[in-house]
Design an enzyme around this catalytic site. Structure first.
Site, PDB file in Angstrom:
ATOM      1  N   ASP A 132       0.857  -1.204   0.000  1.00  0.00           N
ATOM      2  CA  ASP A 132       0.000   0.000   0.000  1.00  0.00           C
ATOM      3  C   ASP A 132       0.887   1.246   0.000  1.00  0.00           C
ATOM      4  OD1 ASP A 132      -2.682   1.386   2.090  1.00  0.00           O
ATOM      5  OD2 ASP A 132      -2.289   1.472  -0.071  1.00  0.00           O
ATOM      6  N   LYS A 134       2.017   4.587  -0.959  1.00  0.00           N
ATOM      7  CA  LYS A 134       1.448   5.766  -1.626  1.00  0.00           C
ATOM      8  C   LYS A 134       1.899   6.980  -0.823  1.00  0.00           C
ATOM      9  CE  LYS A 134      -2.813   5.007   0.944  1.00  0.00           C
ATOM     10  NZ  LYS A 134      -4.235   4.663   0.899  1.00  0.00           N
ATOM     11  N   ASN A 137       1.193   7.409   2.773  1.00  0.00           N
ATOM     12  CA  ASN A 137       1.827   6.469   3.719  1.00  0.00           C
ATOM     13  C   ASN A 137       3.322   6.693   3.833  1.00  0.00           C
ATOM     14  OD1 ASN A 137      -0.527   5.283   4.419  1.00  0.00           O
ATOM     15  ND2 ASN A 137      -0.337   3.531   3.039  1.00  0.00           N
TER      16      ASN A 137
END
Ligand SMILES: COc1cc(O)cc(Nc2ccc(C(=O)Nc3ccccc3)c(OCCC[NH3+])c2)c1
Length: 336
Positions: A132, A134, A137
Protein backbone atom coordinates in the site's frame (compact mmCIF):
# COMPACT_ATOMS: atom_id res chain seq x y z
CA UNK A 1 -11.92 14.00 24.96
CA UNK A 2 -12.63 10.27 25.28
CA UNK A 3 -10.85 8.81 28.30
CA UNK A 4 -9.14 5.43 27.88
CA UNK A 5 -8.28 3.96 31.28
CA UNK A 6 -5.64 1.75 29.60
CA UNK A 7 -3.60 4.86 28.76
CA UNK A 8 -4.08 6.64 32.11
CA UNK A 9 -0.77 7.74 33.62
CA UNK A 10 1.12 6.33 30.61
CA UNK A 11 0.10 8.59 27.71
CA UNK A 12 -1.72 11.94 27.58
CA UNK A 13 -3.87 12.00 24.43
CA UNK A 14 -4.00 15.19 22.35
CA UNK A 15 -5.49 16.08 18.95
CA UNK A 16 -6.48 13.61 16.24
CA UNK A 17 -3.93 13.69 13.39
CA UNK A 18 -5.41 11.08 11.14
CA UNK A 19 -8.48 8.92 10.77
CA UNK A 20 -9.05 6.17 8.28
CA UNK A 21 -11.31 3.14 7.85
CA UNK A 22 -11.21 1.39 11.15
CA UNK A 23 -8.66 3.46 13.02
CA UNK A 24 -7.88 6.95 14.16
CA UNK A 25 -4.45 8.30 15.01
CA UNK A 26 -4.02 10.75 17.85
CA UNK A 27 -1.02 12.78 18.93
CA UNK A 28 0.01 11.91 22.50
CA UNK A 29 2.73 12.46 25.07
CA UNK A 30 4.59 9.58 26.72
CA UNK A 31 4.21 10.69 30.35
CA UNK A 32 7.48 9.30 31.74
CA UNK A 33 9.72 10.99 29.16
CA UNK A 34 7.58 13.83 27.81
CA UNK A 35 8.27 12.55 24.29
CA UNK A 36 5.62 12.94 21.58
CA UNK A 37 4.16 9.77 20.06
CA UNK A 38 1.33 8.91 17.68
CA UNK A 39 -1.26 6.44 18.95
CA UNK A 40 -3.34 4.45 16.46
CA UNK A 41 -6.62 3.54 18.18
CA UNK A 42 -8.77 0.73 16.82
CA UNK A 43 -12.11 -0.43 18.14
CA UNK A 44 -12.36 -4.22 17.98
CA UNK A 45 -16.04 -4.18 16.98
CA UNK A 46 -15.42 -1.96 13.93
CA UNK A 47 -12.36 -4.03 12.98
CA UNK A 48 -14.51 -7.08 12.30
CA UNK A 49 -12.74 -9.41 9.88
CA UNK A 50 -9.79 -6.99 9.73
CA UNK A 51 -8.85 -8.01 13.30
CA UNK A 52 -6.16 -10.49 12.12
CA UNK A 53 -4.50 -7.68 10.13
CA UNK A 54 -3.69 -5.87 13.36
CA UNK A 55 -1.79 -8.87 14.70
CA UNK A 56 -0.04 -9.34 11.33
CA UNK A 57 1.03 -5.70 11.30
CA UNK A 58 2.25 -5.79 14.92
CA UNK A 59 4.30 -8.94 14.26
CA UNK A 60 5.75 -7.35 11.11
CA UNK A 61 6.67 -4.16 12.94
CA UNK A 62 8.46 -6.05 15.71
CA UNK A 63 10.79 -7.35 13.00
CA UNK A 64 11.00 -4.31 10.73
CA UNK A 65 13.48 -2.09 12.59
CA UNK A 66 14.78 0.46 10.08
CA UNK A 67 15.54 4.18 10.10
CA UNK A 68 12.96 4.80 7.35
CA UNK A 69 10.17 2.69 8.82
CA UNK A 70 8.01 4.33 11.48
CA UNK A 71 8.79 2.67 14.82
CA UNK A 72 6.25 0.74 16.90
CA UNK A 73 6.96 1.36 20.60
CA UNK A 74 4.11 -0.33 22.40
CA UNK A 75 0.88 -2.23 21.86
CA UNK A 76 -1.93 -2.10 24.42
CA UNK A 77 -4.90 -4.43 24.03
CA UNK A 78 -8.05 -4.01 26.10
CA UNK A 79 -11.39 -5.78 25.89
CA UNK A 80 -12.65 -3.31 23.26
CA UNK A 81 -9.58 -1.62 21.78
CA UNK A 82 -6.13 -1.97 20.30
CA UNK A 83 -3.67 0.90 20.84
CA UNK A 84 -0.49 1.02 18.72
CA UNK A 85 2.01 3.53 20.13
CA UNK A 86 4.04 4.72 17.15
CA UNK A 87 6.88 7.05 16.28
CA UNK A 88 5.79 10.68 15.91
CA UNK A 89 6.61 11.98 12.41
CA UNK A 90 6.32 15.72 12.89
CA UNK A 91 7.10 16.56 9.26
CA UNK A 92 3.71 15.30 8.15
CA UNK A 93 2.92 13.68 4.78
CA UNK A 94 5.36 13.60 1.88
CA UNK A 95 2.30 14.32 -0.27
CA UNK A 96 1.80 17.73 1.37
CA UNK A 97 5.52 18.43 0.94
CA UNK A 98 5.25 17.79 -2.82
CA UNK A 99 2.04 19.85 -3.22
CA UNK A 100 3.64 22.72 -1.28
CA UNK A 101 6.64 22.77 -3.65
CA UNK A 102 4.56 21.93 -6.73
CA UNK A 103 7.17 19.31 -7.71
CA UNK A 104 10.62 18.41 -6.41
CA UNK A 105 13.94 19.10 -8.16
CA UNK A 106 15.65 15.89 -9.23
CA UNK A 107 18.27 16.18 -6.45
CA UNK A 108 15.65 16.35 -3.69
CA UNK A 109 13.48 13.67 -5.30
CA UNK A 110 16.54 11.40 -5.47
CA UNK A 111 17.30 11.92 -1.77
CA UNK A 112 13.77 10.95 -0.78
CA UNK A 113 13.56 8.10 -3.28
CA UNK A 114 16.81 6.53 -2.02
CA UNK A 115 15.32 6.45 1.48
CA UNK A 116 12.19 4.72 0.19
CA UNK A 117 14.28 2.18 -1.74
CA UNK A 118 16.35 1.52 1.38
CA UNK A 119 13.21 0.77 3.45
CA UNK A 120 11.52 -1.33 0.74
CA UNK A 121 14.72 -3.27 -0.08
CA UNK A 122 15.07 -4.00 3.63
CA UNK A 123 11.44 -5.17 3.88
CA UNK A 124 11.68 -7.36 0.79
CA UNK A 125 14.97 -8.79 2.06
CA UNK A 126 13.13 -9.90 5.21
CA UNK A 127 10.27 -11.33 3.15
CA UNK A 128 7.71 -8.54 3.63
CA UNK A 129 5.82 -6.59 0.97
CA UNK A 130 4.06 -3.35 1.94
CA UNK A 131 1.35 -3.45 -0.78
CA UNK A 132 0.00 0.00 0.00
CA UNK A 133 2.87 2.34 -0.87
CA UNK A 134 1.45 5.77 -1.63
CA UNK A 135 2.42 9.36 -0.70
CA UNK A 136 -0.06 9.39 2.20
CA UNK A 137 1.83 6.47 3.72
CA UNK A 138 5.17 8.22 3.54
CA UNK A 139 5.71 10.71 6.37
CA UNK A 140 8.61 12.97 7.24
CA UNK A 141 10.30 13.38 10.60
CA UNK A 142 11.66 16.67 11.90
CA UNK A 143 14.91 16.20 9.94
CA UNK A 144 12.90 15.58 6.73
CA UNK A 145 13.82 11.91 6.74
CA UNK A 146 11.17 9.58 5.38
CA UNK A 147 9.15 7.16 7.48
CA UNK A 148 6.98 4.47 5.88
CA UNK A 149 3.74 3.97 7.76
CA UNK A 150 0.62 1.80 7.75
CA UNK A 151 1.63 -1.82 7.30
CA UNK A 152 -1.96 -2.93 7.75
CA UNK A 153 -1.89 -4.48 4.28
CA UNK A 154 1.65 -5.81 4.36
CA UNK A 155 2.12 -9.44 3.52
CA UNK A 156 4.74 -11.97 4.42
CA UNK A 157 3.96 -14.90 2.13
CA UNK A 158 4.74 -18.09 4.03
CA UNK A 159 6.62 -19.46 1.02
CA UNK A 160 8.77 -16.34 0.75
CA UNK A 161 8.77 -13.49 -1.73
CA UNK A 162 8.57 -15.81 -4.73
CA UNK A 163 5.13 -17.02 -3.60
CA UNK A 164 2.14 -15.42 -5.31
CA UNK A 165 -0.47 -13.34 -3.49
CA UNK A 166 -4.10 -12.98 -4.47
CA UNK A 167 -5.71 -10.45 -2.15
CA UNK A 168 -6.62 -7.30 -3.99
CA UNK A 169 -5.72 -4.40 -1.71
CA UNK A 170 -4.34 -0.88 -1.60
CA UNK A 171 -5.66 2.15 -3.45
CA UNK A 172 -6.27 1.73 -7.21
CA UNK A 173 -4.36 4.93 -8.17
CA UNK A 174 -1.09 3.34 -7.06
CA UNK A 175 -2.07 -0.28 -7.73
CA UNK A 176 -0.18 -2.38 -10.29
CA UNK A 177 -2.04 -3.71 -13.37
CA UNK A 178 -1.82 -7.35 -12.25
CA UNK A 179 -3.32 -6.40 -8.89
CA UNK A 180 -6.32 -4.55 -10.33
CA UNK A 181 -6.81 -7.40 -12.83
CA UNK A 182 -7.22 -9.73 -9.87
CA UNK A 183 -4.39 -11.88 -11.17
CA UNK A 184 -1.93 -13.65 -8.89
CA UNK A 185 0.95 -11.33 -8.22
CA UNK A 186 4.22 -11.00 -6.32
CA UNK A 187 4.20 -8.51 -3.46
CA UNK A 188 7.69 -7.33 -4.41
CA UNK A 189 6.56 -6.53 -7.96
CA UNK A 190 3.49 -4.54 -6.92
CA UNK A 191 5.63 -2.55 -4.49
CA UNK A 192 7.99 -1.64 -7.37
CA UNK A 193 5.06 -0.39 -9.44
CA UNK A 194 3.77 1.75 -6.52
CA UNK A 195 7.29 3.14 -6.05
CA UNK A 196 7.26 4.08 -9.73
CA UNK A 197 4.02 6.02 -9.15
CA UNK A 198 5.62 7.62 -6.08
CA UNK A 199 8.76 8.66 -7.99
CA UNK A 200 6.61 10.07 -10.79
CA UNK A 201 4.61 12.10 -8.22
CA UNK A 202 7.86 13.40 -6.65
CA UNK A 203 9.30 14.55 -10.00
CA UNK A 204 6.09 15.73 -11.71
CA UNK A 205 3.85 16.95 -8.89
CA UNK A 206 0.90 14.97 -10.25
CA UNK A 207 0.02 11.30 -10.76
CA UNK A 208 0.82 9.19 -13.87
CA UNK A 209 -2.61 7.57 -13.86
CA UNK A 210 -5.54 9.57 -12.58
CA UNK A 211 -9.21 9.72 -13.42
CA UNK A 212 -12.41 10.39 -11.51
CA UNK A 213 -14.02 7.33 -13.01
CA UNK A 214 -12.64 4.06 -11.69
CA UNK A 215 -13.19 2.38 -15.05
CA UNK A 216 -11.14 4.99 -16.93
CA UNK A 217 -8.49 4.87 -14.21
CA UNK A 218 -8.18 1.11 -14.67
CA UNK A 219 -7.92 1.52 -18.46
CA UNK A 220 -5.09 4.06 -18.05
CA UNK A 221 -3.20 1.80 -15.62
CA UNK A 222 -3.61 -1.24 -17.85
CA UNK A 223 -2.47 0.77 -20.88
CA UNK A 224 0.70 1.74 -18.99
CA UNK A 225 0.66 5.05 -20.89
CA UNK A 226 1.36 8.28 -19.02
CA UNK A 227 2.51 11.80 -19.79
CA UNK A 228 6.26 12.61 -19.73
CA UNK A 229 6.56 16.33 -18.88
CA UNK A 230 9.34 18.26 -20.66
CA UNK A 231 11.30 18.79 -17.43
CA UNK A 232 11.99 15.10 -16.85
CA UNK A 233 15.63 14.18 -17.55
CA UNK A 234 16.46 11.25 -19.83
CA UNK A 235 17.57 9.10 -16.86
CA UNK A 236 14.42 9.95 -14.85
CA UNK A 237 12.22 8.93 -17.79
CA UNK A 238 14.17 5.68 -18.21
CA UNK A 239 13.91 4.83 -14.51
CA UNK A 240 10.18 5.57 -14.31
CA UNK A 241 9.62 3.54 -17.47
CA UNK A 242 11.46 0.56 -15.97
CA UNK A 243 9.19 0.65 -12.89
CA UNK A 244 5.87 1.31 -14.64
CA UNK A 245 6.10 -1.79 -16.83
CA UNK A 246 2.61 -3.31 -17.22
CA UNK A 247 4.17 -6.78 -17.50
CA UNK A 248 5.59 -7.50 -14.02
CA UNK A 249 8.22 -9.79 -15.54
CA UNK A 250 9.69 -6.81 -17.42
CA UNK A 251 9.60 -4.58 -14.33
CA UNK A 252 12.92 -3.62 -12.70
CA UNK A 253 13.70 -5.57 -9.53
CA UNK A 254 14.46 -3.98 -6.17
CA UNK A 255 18.07 -5.18 -6.45
CA UNK A 256 18.53 -3.56 -9.89
CA UNK A 257 16.87 -0.45 -8.50
CA UNK A 258 19.48 -0.17 -5.73
CA UNK A 259 22.22 -0.03 -8.38
CA UNK A 260 20.43 2.02 -11.05
CA UNK A 261 22.54 4.91 -12.52
CA UNK A 262 19.83 7.43 -11.61
CA UNK A 263 20.18 6.30 -7.99
CA UNK A 264 23.96 6.08 -7.91
CA UNK A 265 24.57 9.26 -9.95
CA UNK A 266 26.10 12.28 -8.14
CA UNK A 267 28.42 9.70 -6.55
CA UNK A 268 25.60 8.42 -4.35
CA UNK A 269 26.55 4.93 -3.22
CA UNK A 270 24.21 2.09 -4.27
CA UNK A 271 21.49 1.69 -1.66
CA UNK A 272 22.51 -1.11 0.69
CA UNK A 273 20.46 -3.01 3.20
CA UNK A 274 21.13 -1.39 6.57
CA UNK A 275 20.03 -3.80 9.24
CA UNK A 276 19.26 -1.65 12.26
CA UNK A 277 20.46 -3.69 15.24
CA UNK A 278 17.49 -4.92 17.18
CA UNK A 279 18.26 -3.20 20.46
CA UNK A 280 21.53 -1.58 21.33
CA UNK A 281 22.20 -1.82 25.11
CA UNK A 282 22.76 1.67 26.50
CA UNK A 283 23.79 1.89 30.16
CA UNK A 284 23.06 5.60 30.49
CA UNK A 285 19.45 5.00 29.44
CA UNK A 286 19.20 1.93 31.68
CA UNK A 287 20.59 3.94 34.63
CA UNK A 288 18.00 6.65 34.03
CA UNK A 289 15.29 4.00 34.19
CA UNK A 290 16.77 2.20 37.19
CA UNK A 291 16.85 5.51 39.10
CA UNK A 292 13.06 5.45 38.91
CA UNK A 293 12.09 1.83 39.20
CA UNK A 294 14.87 0.90 41.61
CA UNK A 295 15.84 -2.18 39.60
CA UNK A 296 19.45 -2.67 38.50
CA UNK A 297 20.53 -1.97 34.89
CA UNK A 298 21.10 -5.70 34.42
CA UNK A 299 17.60 -6.62 35.65
CA UNK A 300 15.94 -3.99 33.44
CA UNK A 301 17.94 -5.18 30.43
CA UNK A 302 17.06 -8.83 31.13
CA UNK A 303 13.36 -7.95 31.34
CA UNK A 304 13.62 -5.96 28.10
CA UNK A 305 15.25 -8.88 26.31
CA UNK A 306 12.66 -11.33 27.63
CA UNK A 307 9.69 -9.06 26.83
CA UNK A 308 7.69 -9.14 23.62
CA UNK A 309 9.24 -5.69 22.88
CA UNK A 310 5.89 -3.89 22.88
CA UNK A 311 5.37 -3.05 26.57
CA UNK A 312 5.69 0.27 28.44
CA UNK A 313 9.24 -0.55 29.58
CA UNK A 314 10.25 -1.04 25.93
CA UNK A 315 8.55 2.22 24.89
CA UNK A 316 10.29 4.11 27.71
CA UNK A 317 13.69 2.62 26.85
CA UNK A 318 13.34 3.37 23.11
CA UNK A 319 12.07 6.91 23.66
CA UNK A 320 14.91 7.68 26.07
CA UNK A 321 17.36 6.20 23.53
CA UNK A 322 15.85 8.44 20.82
CA UNK A 323 16.26 11.44 23.12
CA UNK A 324 19.89 10.55 23.76
CA UNK A 325 20.59 10.03 20.03
CA UNK A 326 19.13 13.50 19.45
CA UNK A 327 21.52 14.88 22.10
CA UNK A 328 18.76 15.73 24.57
CA UNK A 329 18.94 15.23 28.36
CA UNK A 330 17.59 11.96 29.73
CA UNK A 331 14.86 12.79 32.16
CA UNK A 332 11.98 10.79 33.54
CA UNK A 333 8.99 12.40 35.18
CA UNK A 334 8.53 10.79 38.55
CA UNK A 335 5.00 9.70 39.34
CA UNK A 336 3.47 12.93 40.58
C1 LIG B 1 4.52 1.63 11.39
O1 LIG B 1 3.96 2.91 11.41
C2 LIG B 1 2.63 3.06 11.36
C3 LIG B 1 1.77 1.98 11.25
C4 LIG B 1 0.41 2.23 11.19
O2 LIG B 1 -0.43 1.23 11.07
C5 LIG B 1 -0.08 3.54 11.26
C6 LIG B 1 0.80 4.59 11.38
N1 LIG B 1 0.25 5.84 11.43
C7 LIG B 1 0.79 7.06 11.77
C8 LIG B 1 1.95 7.23 12.52
C9 LIG B 1 2.40 8.51 12.79
C10 LIG B 1 1.70 9.61 12.32
C11 LIG B 1 2.23 10.96 12.61
O3 LIG B 1 3.17 11.12 13.37
N2 LIG B 1 1.63 11.98 11.96
C12 LIG B 1 1.89 13.32 12.06
C13 LIG B 1 2.53 13.91 13.16
C14 LIG B 1 2.72 15.29 13.18
C15 LIG B 1 2.30 16.07 12.11
C16 LIG B 1 1.66 15.47 11.03
C17 LIG B 1 1.46 14.10 10.99
C18 LIG B 1 0.54 9.42 11.56
O4 LIG B 1 -0.11 10.52 11.08
C19 LIG B 1 -1.47 10.42 10.72
C20 LIG B 1 -1.60 10.11 9.29
C21 LIG B 1 -1.01 11.16 8.40
N3 LIG B 1 -1.43 10.89 7.02
C22 LIG B 1 0.10 8.13 11.29
C23 LIG B 1 2.19 4.36 11.43
Amino acid sequence: MVRYTALKGLYDLEKTIGSGGFAKVKLATHVATGEKVAIKIMEKTTLGEDLPRVKLEVEALKTLLHQHICRLYQVIETENHYFMVLEYCSGGELFDHIVEKNRLPEIEARRFFCQIISAVAYMHNLGYAHRDLKPENVLLDKEENLKLIDFGLCAKPKMGMQAHLYTSCGSPTYAAPELIMGKKYLGSEVDIWSMGVLLYALLCGFLPFDDNSLENLYKKILSGKYEEPYWLSHDSKALIKSMLQVDPVKRITIHELCHHPWITSNSLKPVVFIHKTKFEKDDEVLSTMSAICGESNTDIWKKLMRSDRTDYRTATYLLLLDRKLRGLSLKIATKS
